[in-house]
Write a protein that holds these residues in place. Structure first.
Motif, PDB file in Angstrom:
ATOM      1  N   SER A 691      46.118 -48.076 -23.854  1.00 50.20           N
ATOM      2  CA  SER A 691      47.748 -47.069 -23.308  1.00 50.20           C
ATOM      3  C   SER A 691      48.850 -48.202 -24.190  1.00 50.20           C
ATOM      4  O   SER A 691      49.806 -47.523 -24.879  1.00 50.20           O
ATOM      5  CB  SER A 691      47.421 -47.457 -21.707  1.00 50.20           C
ATOM      6  N   LEU A 692      48.976 -49.813 -23.922  1.00 47.34           N
ATOM      7  CA  LEU A 692      49.914 -49.852 -24.504  1.00 47.34           C
ATOM      8  C   LEU A 692      50.796 -49.454 -25.927  1.00 47.34           C
ATOM      9  O   LEU A 692      51.593 -49.887 -26.439  1.00 47.34           O
ATOM     10  CB  LEU A 692      49.947 -51.496 -24.102  1.00 47.34           C
ATOM     11  N   ARG A 693      48.590 -49.906 -26.592  1.00 43.86           N
ATOM     12  CA  ARG A 693      49.692 -49.685 -27.680  1.00 43.86           C
ATOM     13  C   ARG A 693      50.072 -48.892 -28.049  1.00 43.86           C
ATOM     14  O   ARG A 693      50.891 -48.506 -29.298  1.00 43.86           O
ATOM     15  CB  ARG A 693      48.177 -49.836 -28.409  1.00 43.86           C
ATOM     16  N   LEU A 695      51.321 -46.228 -26.015  1.00 42.97           N
ATOM     17  CA  LEU A 695      53.492 -46.109 -25.813  1.00 42.97           C
ATOM     18  C   LEU A 695      54.274 -46.888 -26.459  1.00 42.97           C
ATOM     19  O   LEU A 695      55.384 -47.158 -26.563  1.00 42.97           O
ATOM     20  CB  LEU A 695      52.923 -46.818 -25.054  1.00 42.97           C
TER      21      LEU A 695
END
Lengths: 787, 243
Positions: A691-693, A695
Motif C-alpha cells: 500500500s505504501l508503495r 501511495l
C-alpha cells in the motif's frame, strides 16, 4: 504419500530459506555442544586411560636428601599402594645452534626395567642401559622443537660440571602432558625439556648415592589423600621435605584440569543460548504459518481431521527443522571436534588421543535439541489444535493497535507516520520484539565474551611483563647462596642491574584454610620485579608482615590486617604469625611476598638469595647467554622476551582460531535472528508495505518501515548485549580461575566496538536479503485481495 | 453540438495509444489489453465498466504507474509515463495520483488522521489532514484506528488519504465494492466533492451499472478492448443514485 505430508513438504520448501537459517542456528548449538563435550570427554577419557596405563602417581613430594631406606617407611603409610623414589634436578643445557641457555629437568629412571610409577611411553629408540651413565631419554616436544632423535647429543651443566649426554630415546610421560619450565607460565618446548637419566648415573652426579630427593606414590582406592599427605609430611620433614601435594597441585595435571574446565564452561554457556534462540525463531515461523493457514486448518477439521492430526502435522514441521539442525550440528561438531583435538595434540602430549565422543553424547545433543525445539513451539501447535473449525474459517480479528504512552512526549515533527508504524508494531507484539532483541543481545554477548580473551591476555602480558616483571632475565640458583652471589651475577657480561630474591616453600594458614605456596622475598627498593596493588600501582614489599596475591587472599579468605600462620617448609622450619599488610594483583600462580631482609631474619640462615632478576644490555645478550651456559651454580634461566615471543607464536595463534569460530557463531546467530524475524514481519505486513508503495513511497522508504523496526531493536540490543557479554566474561573468568593462572576481567572498548560491528554487519546483511524481497513486492495482487 | 465543442477544450490528462498487456508467455499467455486507445480529460469523471477480466484494472494500473504495458504508449500531460523507470513511476504516483481500492488498504497501526498524514508528510502541496477528512464527511473519529471504524468510514479515510495531496488524478478500483449502498453513496459523494472543489480528474472502475450515471463519460471494456464510449448528457449527483 498422504496429502498432509505433501502439504508439509511444500510448506517446508516454501519456507526453505528460513528453515535453513533456523537449522543453522540449531546446528551451531549442537556443534558447540558436541565439540566441547566431545573433546572434554575425549581428553578426560584419554587422560584417565593414560594415567591408568602408565601408572601416574597420586601424591608427590620433594625432599632435600632422604636415605633410600626411608622408602620402606613411606610404603607402610596407611593407604599407600606403591612408592617410587627418584632424583629430580633442574639443570642448564647448552644446545648447539641456540644462543640462549635452555633449562632441563633431569628425572631419574631405573636402569633396569620400567619405573613403578610415572612410566614412560617410548616414541623412538630405547631406554637407558645400566652401564652407560651418559645415556638419556628426552621428552618428545623438546625433541621435536630441536629435531633431536636417538644418536644426537646434548651438553648439560650437571652439579657444576659440564657433561655430554647421549640421546638414546624419545618419550612421553603422564607427568608432563603439559610441560612447563620452572618460573614460567607457558610451555616453551625449545627452552624447556624433560630428560630421563639412569638412577645410578644421576645419584653419582648429584652425590645422592643411596638417597633420593623426590618421591611419588599411588594410593589405594580407599585412602584419604589429606591423611596420607599429613603422614608423609611427618616422615619427610626431618629430611627437608617441603610439603607433599596431590594431583591438584601437579602442574601438568592442573593445567589440563583448567583446560577441561574451560571446555565445560563453554559447553554450559553457548549451546543453551543457540537452542533458546532457535526455539524462539521456530516459534515465530510456526505461528505465522498457522496464522496464514487458519482457513486450511478450519477446512481440515471440517473434513474430519482430528485436533491431534492437525497438531502432529505442525509438530512434524518443527521436527524436520530440528533434525536438519542436528545433522548440521553433528557434521560441524565432528569437524570442529577434530580441529580442536588436533590443536590439543599440539599443546598436550598424549601417547594416544582420539576424538571419540560416545554415542550418548550425540543422543544427549539430539534429545536436548528436540526437547527445547518442541517445548518452544508447543504454544503455537496447541493454538492450531484448539482452533474451532468455524472460527478458523472466518477471517481473524484485526490486530488492535494502540498509541504508545510516550508518543505524546515526542514532538510531532520528529515522529513521522512511518516511525509511528515502527513503534506501534513493536508495541503490538512486545514479546516478539523482546525475543528478537534478546537474540541479538545474546549474539553480541557471545562475541564480547570470547573476543575479550584478547584484551585479557594483552592486559595480563602488559601487567606481567611490563609492570611487574620488568627484568630481562631471571636466574635461579641450584640452592640459596650468600648475597655475594648477586655481585657475581652483576659482573656477568651485559648485566646492567641485578636484584636478588629469596624463594621459600611455606604453608600459609588462616582459620581452617591452608595453602602451600612459595613466598618470595624482594628488596624494599626492588624496581625490576615489582609488586602492584589492585589498581596496578607499584608498591614496595611490606617491611613487616606479608603481601598476599589476590587469588591467594581469596583462597585463604584473608584480607589486609588479618593475622595468618606462616609455616616454613625448609631449613629450620620456623613457624610465625604475621599480619597481612597488603594484597597485590597477580594473575599467574598464587604468590606471597615479604621484604627480603625480613624473610632472611625469619629463616635464621643469614642473608641468602635464591636467584636474581637481571636487566641486560641487549647488545651484549649473546655474551651473557654464553656465560650463563657455563655458570656452575645456576639451575634455571628464564628469558622474558623469549617467553613472550613463544606465547605470540603458539598460544595467540591457537586463540585466534578458536575465537574466529565464535565470531562466526555469534554473527550467524545475529543474522539468523534478524533474517527470520524480518521475513515473518514481511509476510505479515506485505500488504501494508505494498500500500505504501502504491501511495508513492519509494522502495527505500518502504524498506525503512520494516527494517527500521529491526534497526531499532538492534540499537536496543547493543547495550544489553554488551552488559550480558560482560557478565558472561565475568562468569568465564570466575569459572576458570585456578591456582596456576587467572584470566583478568578486562574488556576493552575496541572489543565492544568489534562485537557491535559484527552484529550490525550480520543484521545488515540479513536485512539486505529481506530488502530484496521488499523490492519485488507485487503491488497489484496484494491490493486486489482481502488479507 | 455546443456541448461537443465545449468538450473539445479540456486538456488531456491521459492519452494512451495501442496499449497492450500480456501476462505470461506461450500457451499460458493472457492478453489483458489488446491495443487500447483512450483519452482521459482534465476535470472529468470517467467510469470504466466491463465484465471480470475485460482489462479495466490492468488499464487503471498502467495509467496509475503500478504496472507497465507490454506494448503501446501512455502519456500523462505530454510526459510518456510508459517510458518511466521504477524510480520515476514512484515519483509520478507520489506527485500526481491518488488511489482508492476496494479493500481500503489503510495502515492498521495508524489512526485515521495519521493515515492521511502519511501522505501529507511526503506530498509537495498537501492540504491539512483534518481538511481532507472533513471533505469526505469525517470531521470526527479522527483519532480512531482502522479496526475501530466501519467499512464506509474506512473507505472514506482512504479517499481522504488519496485527496490530501491534491492529486491531479484519482484512480478508484471498485471503491464501493465492499460496501452497502448507503455507505457506498457516502463514498461516491466524497469523490464528487473532490472533483467539484479541486477539479480532480477521476477514473473509477465499477461492476455497478447505477454508478455509471454519475460520470461524464462511461467506457465499457470487453476482452481487452474498448467496446463502447458513452457520454452522459448530464451527470447525476451521487446522492440520487440507488441500487
Amino acid at each position: 504419500m498422504r496429502a498432509l505430508n505433501k502439504k508439509l513438504l511444500r510448506d517446508l520448501w516454501r519456507a526453505r530459506a528460513q528453515v535453513v537459517a533456523i537449522g543453522a542456528v540449531v546446528g551451531c548449538g549442537v556443534a558447540v555442544f558436541l565439540m566441547s563435550v566431545g573433546t572434554l570427554r575425549s581428553l578426560d577419557d584419554t587422560r584417565a586411560a593414560y594415567y591408568e596405563r602408565y601408572r601416574f602417581a597420586d601424591v608427590f613430594a620433594q625432599v632435600r636428601r632422604a636415605p633410600a631406606g626411608l622408602a620402606a617407611r613411606v610404603a607402610v603409610i596407611a593407604g599407600v599402594q606403591r612408592v617410587e623414589t627418584r632424583i629430580v634436578e633442574d639443570v642448564i643445557l647448552d644446545i648447539a645452534g641456540m644462543d640462549e641457555p635452555a633449562t632441563a629437568r633431569l628425572v631419574s629412571i631405573p636402569e633396569r626395567g620400567a619405573p613403578v610409577l610415572n612410566d614412560l611411553t617410548l616414541r623412538q629408540g630405547r631406554r637407558v642401559a645400566s652401564d652407560r651413565p651418559d645415556e638419556v631419554v628426552i621428552s618428545e616436544a623438546f625433541a621435536e622443537a630441536h629435531g633431536f632423535g636417538p644418536g644426537d647429543h646434548l651438553s648439560a651443566t650437571i652439579n657444576e660440571r659440564k657433561r655430554r649426554l647421549d640421546i638414546v630415546g624419545v618419550a612421553l610421560s603422564p607427568e608432563y602432558i603439559y610441560a612447563i619450565g620452572p618460573g614460567v607460565f607457558l610451555p616453551d618446548n625449545r627452552r624447556f625439556g624433560v630428560i630421563w637419566m639412569g638412577r645410578e648415573a644421576l645419584a653419582a652426579a648429584f652425590d645422592l648415592k643411596g638417597a633420593f630427593n623426590d618421591v611419588s606414590m599411588s594410593l589405594l582406592r580407599s585412602a584419604s589423600e589429606p591423611e596420607v599427605i599429613a603422614r608423609l609430611d611427618a616422615v619427610l620433614e626431618p629430611f627437608g621435605g617441603v610439603g607433599a601435594h596431590g594431583r591438584d597441585d601437579q602442574v601438568s595435571h592442573a593445567y589440563l584440569d583448567g583446560e577441561l574446565e574451560q571446555l565445560s564452561t563453554i559447553a554450559t554457556i553457548v549451546p543453551p543460548i543457540f537452542l533458546a534462540v532457535a526455539a524462539f525463531l521456530l516459534n515465530i515461523v510456526l505461528s505465522r504459518l498457522i496464522d496464514a493457514e487458519r482457513g486450511q486448518i478450519g477446512l481440515f477439521k471440517a473434513f474430519g481431521y482430528t485436533d491431534r492430526a492437525v497438531a502432529w502435522h505442525y509438530v512434524k514441521f518443527v521436527l524436520v527443522v530440528l533434525v536438519l539442525g542436528i545433522a548440521f550440528g553433528v557434521a560441524g561438531g565432528a569437524w570442529l571436534g577434530r580441529a580442536l583435538t588436533e590443536m590439543y595434540t599440539e599443546l598436550f602430549r598424549f601417547p594416544f588421543l582420539h576424538y571419540r565422543p560416545g554415542g550418548d553424547v550425540f543422543v544427549a545433543a539430539a534429545v536436548m535439541t528436540l526437547t527445547v525445539g518442541i517445548v518452544g513451539t508447543l504454544g503455537a501447535v496447541r493454538r492450531a489444535a484448539r482452533l474451532a473449525p468455524a472460527v478458523a474459517m472466518a477471517p481473524p480479528a484485526p490486530a488492535v493497535y494502540t498509541r504508545a504512552a510516550f508518543e505524546g512526549l515526542i514532538p510531532a515533527r520528529l515522529l513521522g507516520q512511518p516511525s509511528r508504524m515502527v513503534l506501534r508494531h513493536i508495541l503490538r507484539w512486545p514479546g516478539r520484539a523482546a525475543m528478537t532483541t534478546l537474540g541479538l543481545s545474546l549474539s553480541l554477548a557471545i562475541l564480547v565474551s570470547t573476543l575479550f580473551f584478547f584484551d585479557a591476555i594483552d592486559h595480563l602480558i602488559e601487567v606481567y611483563f611490563h609492570h611487574a616483571q620488568r627484568q630481562d632475565v631471571t636466574v635461579t640458583l641450584i640452592e640459596p647462596r650468600s648475597a655475594a652471589a648477586t655481585n657475581e651475577m652483576s659482573r656477568l657480561p651485559g648485566v646492567m642491574a641485578t636484584e636478588p630474591y629469596r624463594a621459600v616453600a611455606v604453608r600459609l594458614g588462616f582459620g581452617a584454610r591452608a595453602e602451600r605456596v612459595a613466598i618470595t622475598g624482594l628488596r624494599r627498593d626492588a624496581d625490576l620485579w615489582r609488586l602492584l596493588d589492585t589498581d596496578l600501582r607499584p608498591q614496595s614489599p611490606p617491611d613487616r608482615g606479608i603481601a598476599l596475591s589476590t587469588e591467594l587472599a581469596r583462597r585463604l579468605g584473608a584480607g589486609r590486617g588479618d593475622r595468618i600462620t606462616l609455616e616454613v617448609l625448609e631449613g629450620r622450619r620456623p613457624v610465625r604469625e604475621l599480619p597481612v599488610s597488603a594484597v597485590v594483583e597477580e594473575y599467574i600462580a598464587t604468590p606471597a611476598y615479604m621484604d627480603l631482609n625480613t624473610l632472611n631474619r625469619l629463616m635464621e640462615e643469614g642473608p641468602l638469595v635464591s636467584g636474581a632478576s637481571l636487566l641486560v644490555d641487549s647488545a651484549r645478550v649473546g655474551a651473557l647467554y654464553r656465560a650463563l651456559k657455563e655458570a656452575p651454580a645456576v639451575a634455571g634461566v628464564v628469558l622474558h622476551n623469549a617467553a613472550l615471543r613463544t606465547f605470540n607464536e603458539t598460544m595467540a595463534e591457537t586463540m585466534y582460531i578458536i575465537i574466529s569460530f565464535y565470531v562466526g557463531f555469534g554473527g550467524l546467530l545475529a543474522a539468523g535472528t534478524v533474517y527470520n524475524s524480518a521475513r515473518i514481519a514481511l509476510s505479515e505486513r506485505g500488504r501494508e508495505l505494498a500500500s505504501l508503495r502504491v501511495l508513492g513511497f519509494t522502495r527505500g522508504e518502504v524498506s525503512a518501515v520494516l527494517l527500521g523496526e529491526f534497526m531499532l531493536l538492534t540499537l536496543v540490543a547493543l547495550p544489553i548485549g554488551c552488559v550480558i557479554g560482560y557478565g558472561l566474561a565475568w562468569y568465564i573468568t570466575a569459572q576458570t580461575a585456578t591456582e596456576l593462572y587467572r584470566i583478568p576481567l578486562v574488556v576493552a572498548p575496541d572489543t565492544y566496538g568489534m562485537a557491535v560491528g559484527v552484529v550490525i554487519a550480520a543484521s545488515a546483511a540479513s536485512a539486505l536479503l529481506v530488502r530484496r524481497r521488499i523490492d519485488r513486492l507485487d503491488l497489484i495482487t496484494v491490493l486486489k485481495t482481502r488479507e | 453540438m455546443s456541448a461537443e465543442t465545449s468538450r473539445q477544450e479540456p486538456a488531456h490528462a491521459f492519452a494512451v495509444r495501442g496499449l497492450t498487456k500480456v501476462y505470461g508467455e506461450g500457451a499460458v499467455a493472457v492478453h489483458a489489453l489488446r491495443g487500447v486507445d483512450l483519452d482521459l480529460f482534465e476535470g472529468e469523471i470517467t467510469v470504466l465498466v466491463g465484465p471480470s477480466g475485460s482489462g479495466k484494472s490492468t488499464l487503471l494500473n498502467i495509467i496509475g504507474g503500478l504496472d507497465v504495458p507490454s506494448a503501446g504508449q501512455g502519456l500523462f500531460r505530454d510526459r510518456e509515463i510508459t517510458a518511466f523507470d521504477e524510480r520515476a513511476l514512484t515519483r509520478f504516483r507520489r506527485d500526481h495520483i491518488g488511489f482508492v481500492f476496494q479493500f481500503y488498504n489503510l495502515i492498521p497501526s495508524l489512526t485515521a488522521r495519521e493515515n492521511v498524514e502519511l501522505i501529507t508528510e511526503i506530498a509537495r502541496d498537501p492540504m491539512p489532514a483534518p481538511d481532507a477528512l472533513a471533505l469526505v464527511g469525517l470531521g470526527e473519529r479522527l483519532d480512531h484506528f482502522p479496526a475501530q471504524l466501519s467499512g464506509g468510514e474506512q473507505q472514506r479515510v482512504a479517499v481522504a488519504r488519496a485527496i490530501a495531496k491534491r492529486p491531479d488524478v484519482m484512480l478508484c478500483d471498485e471503491p464501493t465494492g465492499a460496501l452497502d449502498s448507503e455507505t457506498g453513496i457516502y463514498v461516491l459523494e466524497a469523490l464528487e466533492t473532490v472533483n467539484h472543489e479541486l477539479a480532480t480528474t477521476i477514473a473509477l472502475i465499477t461492476h455497478n451499472a447505477a454508478i455509471a450515471d454519475m460520470a461524464d463519460r462511461v467506457i465499457a471494456l470487453a476482452d481487452g478492448r474498448i467496446a463502447e464510449i458513452r457520454e452522459n448528457p448530464r451527470r447525476r449527483p451521487a446522492r440520487e443514485l440507488r441500487w
